[in-house]
Design a protein around this motif. Structure first.
Motif, PDB file in Angstrom:
ATOM      1  N   ARG A  39       0.793  -1.310   0.009  1.00 59.88           N
ATOM      2  CA  ARG A  39       0.115  -0.099  -0.047  1.00 59.88           C
ATOM      3  C   ARG A  39       0.730   1.349  -0.123  1.00 59.88           C
ATOM      4  O   ARG A  39       0.754   2.092  -0.657  1.00 59.88           O
ATOM      5  CB  ARG A  39      -0.982   0.006   1.380  1.00 59.88           C
ATOM      6  CG  ARG A  39      -2.143   1.124   1.000  1.00 59.88           C
ATOM      7  CD  ARG A  39      -3.019   0.940   2.522  1.00 59.88           C
ATOM      8  NE  ARG A  39      -3.245  -0.316   2.883  1.00 59.88           N
ATOM      9  CZ  ARG A  39      -4.557  -1.075   2.510  1.00 59.88           C
ATOM     10  NH1 ARG A  39      -5.195  -0.181   1.417  1.00 59.88           N
ATOM     11  NH2 ARG A  39      -4.749  -1.984   2.833  1.00 59.88           N
ATOM     12  N   LYS A  40       2.223   1.212   0.852  1.00 58.40           N
ATOM     13  CA  LYS A  40       2.984   2.245   0.646  1.00 58.40           C
ATOM     14  C   LYS A  40       3.466   2.616  -0.607  1.00 58.40           C
ATOM     15  O   LYS A  40       3.663   3.700  -1.084  1.00 58.40           O
ATOM     16  CB  LYS A  40       4.162   2.180   1.770  1.00 58.40           C
ATOM     17  CG  LYS A  40       3.446   2.072   3.334  1.00 58.40           C
ATOM     18  CD  LYS A  40       4.668   2.070   4.085  1.00 58.40           C
ATOM     19  CE  LYS A  40       4.174   2.084   5.738  1.00 58.40           C
ATOM     20  NZ  LYS A  40       5.272   1.824   6.648  1.00 58.40           N
ATOM     21  N   VAL A  41       3.767   1.631  -1.331  1.00 59.74           N
ATOM     22  CA  VAL A  41       4.434   1.576  -2.589  1.00 59.74           C
ATOM     23  C   VAL A  41       3.353   2.321  -3.553  1.00 59.74           C
ATOM     24  O   VAL A  41       3.850   3.134  -4.237  1.00 59.74           O
ATOM     25  CB  VAL A  41       4.882   0.299  -3.124  1.00 59.74           C
ATOM     26  CG1 VAL A  41       5.408   0.209  -4.493  1.00 59.74           C
ATOM     27  CG2 VAL A  41       6.190  -0.168  -2.134  1.00 59.74           C
ATOM     28  N   VAL A  42       2.221   2.012  -3.257  1.00 59.74           N
ATOM     29  CA  VAL A  42       1.190   2.427  -4.408  1.00 59.74           C
ATOM     30  C   VAL A  42       1.120   4.039  -4.153  1.00 59.74           C
ATOM     31  O   VAL A  42       0.881   4.533  -5.141  1.00 59.74           O
ATOM     32  CB  VAL A  42      -0.079   1.579  -4.254  1.00 59.74           C
ATOM     33  CG1 VAL A  42      -1.087   2.357  -5.094  1.00 59.74           C
ATOM     34  CG2 VAL A  42       0.177  -0.057  -4.734  1.00 59.74           C
ATOM     35  N   ARG A  43       1.140   4.559  -2.807  1.00 61.81           N
ATOM     36  CA  ARG A  43       0.660   5.831  -2.347  1.00 61.81           C
ATOM     37  C   ARG A  43       2.087   6.500  -3.067  1.00 61.81           C
ATOM     38  O   ARG A  43       1.791   7.621  -3.386  1.00 61.81           O
ATOM     39  CB  ARG A  43       0.868   5.872  -1.096  1.00 61.81           C
ATOM     40  CG  ARG A  43      -0.650   5.381  -0.259  1.00 61.81           C
ATOM     41  CD  ARG A  43      -0.586   5.290   1.079  1.00 61.81           C
ATOM     42  NE  ARG A  43      -1.795   4.970   1.597  1.00 61.81           N
ATOM     43  CZ  ARG A  43      -2.163   4.651   2.995  1.00 61.81           C
ATOM     44  NH1 ARG A  43      -1.142   4.743   3.790  1.00 61.81           N
ATOM     45  NH2 ARG A  43      -3.497   4.304   3.299  1.00 61.81           N
ATOM     46  N   LEU A  83       5.774   4.734 -12.204  1.00 60.68           N
ATOM     47  CA  LEU A  83       5.710   3.261 -13.041  1.00 60.68           C
ATOM     48  C   LEU A  83       6.707   2.395 -12.639  1.00 60.68           C
ATOM     49  O   LEU A  83       6.545   1.120 -12.466  1.00 60.68           O
ATOM     50  CB  LEU A  83       5.694   3.483 -14.464  1.00 60.68           C
ATOM     51  CG  LEU A  83       4.629   4.187 -15.139  1.00 60.68           C
ATOM     52  CD1 LEU A  83       4.730   4.522 -16.691  1.00 60.68           C
ATOM     53  CD2 LEU A  83       3.215   3.672 -14.915  1.00 60.68           C
ATOM     54  N   ASP A  84       8.056   2.866 -12.150  1.00 62.69           N
ATOM     55  CA  ASP A  84       8.901   2.059 -11.820  1.00 62.69           C
ATOM     56  C   ASP A  84       8.445   1.333 -10.114  1.00 62.69           C
ATOM     57  O   ASP A  84       8.733   0.115 -10.034  1.00 62.69           O
ATOM     58  CB  ASP A  84      10.303   2.596 -11.451  1.00 62.69           C
ATOM     59  CG  ASP A  84      11.181   2.974 -12.697  1.00 62.69           C
ATOM     60  OD1 ASP A  84      10.677   2.412 -13.779  1.00 62.69           O
ATOM     61  OD2 ASP A  84      11.891   3.723 -12.595  1.00 62.69           O
ATOM     62  N   LEU A  85       7.804   2.245  -9.498  1.00 63.63           N
ATOM     63  CA  LEU A  85       7.350   1.716  -8.395  1.00 63.63           C
ATOM     64  C   LEU A  85       5.985   0.879  -8.357  1.00 63.63           C
ATOM     65  O   LEU A  85       5.639  -0.192  -7.714  1.00 63.63           O
ATOM     66  CB  LEU A  85       6.907   3.063  -7.260  1.00 63.63           C
ATOM     67  CG  LEU A  85       8.044   3.650  -6.810  1.00 63.63           C
ATOM     68  CD1 LEU A  85       7.456   5.145  -6.120  1.00 63.63           C
ATOM     69  CD2 LEU A  85       8.960   2.782  -6.035  1.00 63.63           C
ATOM     70  N   TYR A  86       5.083   1.160  -9.472  1.00 62.75           N
ATOM     71  CA  TYR A  86       3.862   0.273  -9.508  1.00 62.75           C
ATOM     72  C   TYR A  86       3.446   0.452 -10.890  1.00 62.75           C
ATOM     73  O   TYR A  86       2.971   1.324 -11.534  1.00 62.75           O
ATOM     74  CB  TYR A  86       2.574   1.041  -8.646  1.00 62.75           C
ATOM     75  CG  TYR A  86       1.356   0.239  -8.675  1.00 62.75           C
ATOM     76  CD1 TYR A  86       1.362  -0.934  -8.603  1.00 62.75           C
ATOM     77  CD2 TYR A  86       0.185   1.004  -8.919  1.00 62.75           C
ATOM     78  CE1 TYR A  86       0.156  -1.806  -8.505  1.00 62.75           C
ATOM     79  CE2 TYR A  86      -1.006   0.169  -8.948  1.00 62.75           C
ATOM     80  CZ  TYR A  86      -0.876  -0.962  -8.772  1.00 62.75           C
ATOM     81  OH  TYR A  86      -2.203  -1.751  -8.650  1.00 62.75           O
ATOM     82  N   LYS A  87       3.717  -0.786 -11.770  1.00 59.00           N
ATOM     83  CA  LYS A  87       3.562  -0.819 -13.215  1.00 59.00           C
ATOM     84  C   LYS A  87       2.120  -0.750 -13.465  1.00 59.00           C
ATOM     85  O   LYS A  87       1.930  -0.320 -14.624  1.00 59.00           O
ATOM     86  CB  LYS A  87       4.457  -1.719 -13.813  1.00 59.00           C
ATOM     87  CG  LYS A  87       3.860  -3.249 -13.544  1.00 59.00           C
ATOM     88  CD  LYS A  87       4.230  -4.312 -14.278  1.00 59.00           C
ATOM     89  CE  LYS A  87       3.604  -5.692 -13.938  1.00 59.00           C
ATOM     90  NZ  LYS A  87       4.228  -6.703 -14.444  1.00 59.00           N
ATOM     91  N   LYS A  88       1.052  -0.877 -12.686  1.00 59.40           N
ATOM     92  CA  LYS A  88       0.044  -1.114 -13.138  1.00 59.40           C
ATOM     93  C   LYS A  88      -0.914   0.480 -12.715  1.00 59.40           C
ATOM     94  O   LYS A  88      -2.267   0.467 -12.839  1.00 59.40           O
ATOM     95  CB  LYS A  88      -0.777  -2.126 -12.222  1.00 59.40           C
ATOM     96  CG  LYS A  88      -0.517  -3.457 -12.650  1.00 59.40           C
ATOM     97  CD  LYS A  88      -1.440  -4.656 -11.772  1.00 59.40           C
ATOM     98  CE  LYS A  88      -0.830  -6.015 -12.288  1.00 59.40           C
ATOM     99  NZ  LYS A  88      -1.801  -6.901 -11.501  1.00 59.40           N
ATOM    100  N   ASN A  89      -0.021   1.399 -12.532  1.00 58.68           N
ATOM    101  CA  ASN A  89      -0.765   2.682 -12.174  1.00 58.68           C
ATOM    102  C   ASN A  89      -1.081   3.216 -13.833  1.00 58.68           C
ATOM    103  O   ASN A  89      -0.208   4.052 -14.477  1.00 58.68           O
ATOM    104  CB  ASN A  89       0.400   3.708 -11.664  1.00 58.68           C
ATOM    105  CG  ASN A  89      -0.336   4.850 -11.164  1.00 58.68           C
ATOM    106  OD1 ASN A  89      -1.449   5.338 -11.750  1.00 58.68           O
ATOM    107  ND2 ASN A  89       0.263   5.564 -10.396  1.00 58.68           N
TER     108      ASN A  89
END
Length: 465
Positions: free
Chosen positions: A27-31, A60-66
């Protein structure tokens, strides 16, 4: 937001409500990804496109599905004139989120404008050719190609940067400054353009310093000249006088002087004047010969450029045929888009069958290869499981025919799937095909591996004997 492990929607708790895994770090990564996206969005709003691209890539490096960040990155690329990268980002976004995704609309608009795709490929080819000329010291040809690229794609920032750099190398600083300022109207904080403009300002400052020094030297020389002239005026000229020898003597001396003057002119002045005229004639002849040689050289150079451009045009026509003809690169893009469209429309089996029609070896674009590899891996590694999930969903909804189609494709890929064999029997039984249903039940009952399992028992119970 869906769980990283089970892909089910999760609430605001530290643990997933379905699988019970700890998702606090996830959750922190997505935030953090969303934070980078917000910064990129603010920079894009003030046309700091290159800065926006940096933050969106970090997102996108943190969360590719953003997908919001990916769609915005595609728009940034499109605004910078890099249409291929924009297309790749939107294709990936649509693959990650088939429903309610604005990338679908972007792709439809691009796909409906085939001429735009063709022009895009020509622009990239010409830009690569301009880079080749620039790296091999053919500045004039590189300049010509860069101007063509800009005329075809007026917002292609990299082409403007190359053109500005070529003007800098040719010391045409005014044109270079104008070109680089055009970049800043598209991307206000473009680091390369700002660096080149700093170089131009440094050169201009050095030139101003040199001009001031030259003016000071000329002033000193003029002052020294005036001082010498004033000193010469101050010198006293003392005339001399001697008594003459009479009128006849004066006439004789005058006559002798005239004769001596004529002889001096004939023997001294005229030869010098003739040599000077001859030297001027030789100099003019040499200058004309040099101009003629320069003109011949220019004509030869222009003829070579014309031949080179004709050869390039022929090569481009061949390459264009390779792009737009049957079996060309654009055709492979369309095939991949068809696969994504079928998948987005819910025709998973059609998408799985269509992926085999794509010849990825014809396309070298990294984004294309990434999308193709992801789809290929999905249909190959997870295809059976995805077919089962879709079939089970239709089965639970009592859509027996749709479930039967998914289960049949699943068994085609993995024949030894007892759960699917049992469900196939149920589907055929509910469709009124009892004979086929019994055949599926017998596959479980008569097989020693499955007969003692729950599926064998369930099949025997369903068969009734």
């Amino acid at each position: 937001m869906e769980c990283l492990y089970c892909h089910h929607p999760m609430g605001e708790r530290k643990y997933c409500q379905v699988c019970g895994r700890d998702v606090s770090l996830y959750r922190k990564v997505v935030r953090a990804s969303n934070t980078y996206y917000n910064v990129g969005l603010e920079k894009a709003r003030v046309r700091d496109l290159s800065g926006a691209a940096v933050y969106l890539k970090k997102s996108l490096d943190l969360y590719k599905k953003n997908t919001d960040a990916r769609n915005l990155l595609g728009l940034v690329y499109y605004e910078l004139g890099e249409v291929v990268d924009a297309l790749a980002e939107w294709v990936i976004s649509k693959n990650l989120q088939p429903e309610d995704n604005i990338a679908t609309e972007y792709l439809k608009q691009l796909q409906s404008r085939q001429s735009r795709l063709n022009q895009m490929n020509q622009t990239l080819r010409k830009f690569n050719q301009a880079l080749y000329y620039a790296r091999h010291d053919s500045q004039d040809l590189a300049l010509l190609q860069a101007k063509k690229v800009i005329s075809m794609s007026p917002r292609f920032v990299k082409a403007y940067q190359l053109l500005g750099l070529l003007y800098l190398k040719k010391e045409e600083y005014a044109k270079a400054e104008k070109t680089l300022k055009t970049v800043l109207t598209i991307d206000v904080n473009n680091t390369a353009a700002l660096a080149y403009l700093d170089d131009i300002q440094s050169i201009a400052k050095d030139k101003r310093s040199a001009a001031k020094e030259k003016t000071r030297r000329q002033a000193r020389m003029l002052q020294e000249k005036e001082m010498l002239e004033n000193a010469a005026k101050d010198e006293a000229i003392v005339p001399t006088y001697r008594e003459g020898n009479g009128n006849w003597t004066a006439i004789l001396l005058l006559t002798i002087g005239i004769i001596m003057g004529v002889l001096s002119c004939y023997f001294l002045v005229f030869p010098v004047r003739e040599r000077a005229l001859q030297a001027d004639f030789n100099q003019n002849a040499l200058s004309y010969n040099e101009k003629i040689a320069e003109r011949d050289t220019n004509i030869t150079g222009l003829e070579e450029q014309i031949n080179s451009l004709k050869e390039e045009m022929s090569n481009l026509n061949v390459e264009l045929a390779a792009y737009t003809g049957e079996g060309g690169i654009i055709n492979e893009y369309n095939k991949l888009l068809d696969v994504l469209t079928l998948k987005a429309d819910g025709n998973y089996i059609g998408a799985m069958d269509s992926i085999s029609l794509v010849d990825a070896s014809l396309v070298t674009n990294e984004k294309f290869q990434s999308v193709y590899s992801a789809l290929k891996a999905e249909f190959t590694d997870s295809g059976v499981q995805n077919l089962y999930i879709r079939g089970k969903g239709s089965y639970d909804g009592q859509d027996w025919e749709t479930a039967r189609v998914y289960f049949a494709k699943c068994l085609e890929l993995q024949p030894d799937y007892p759960e699917v064999i049992f469900y196939m029997g149920i589907c055929h039984q509910n469709l009124g095909d009892w004979g086929t249903a019994v055949n599926y039940y017998n596959q479980l009952i008569n097989n020693e591996t499955y007969s003692t399992t729950q599926w064998g028992a369930a099949a025997k119970n369903q068969r009734g004997y």
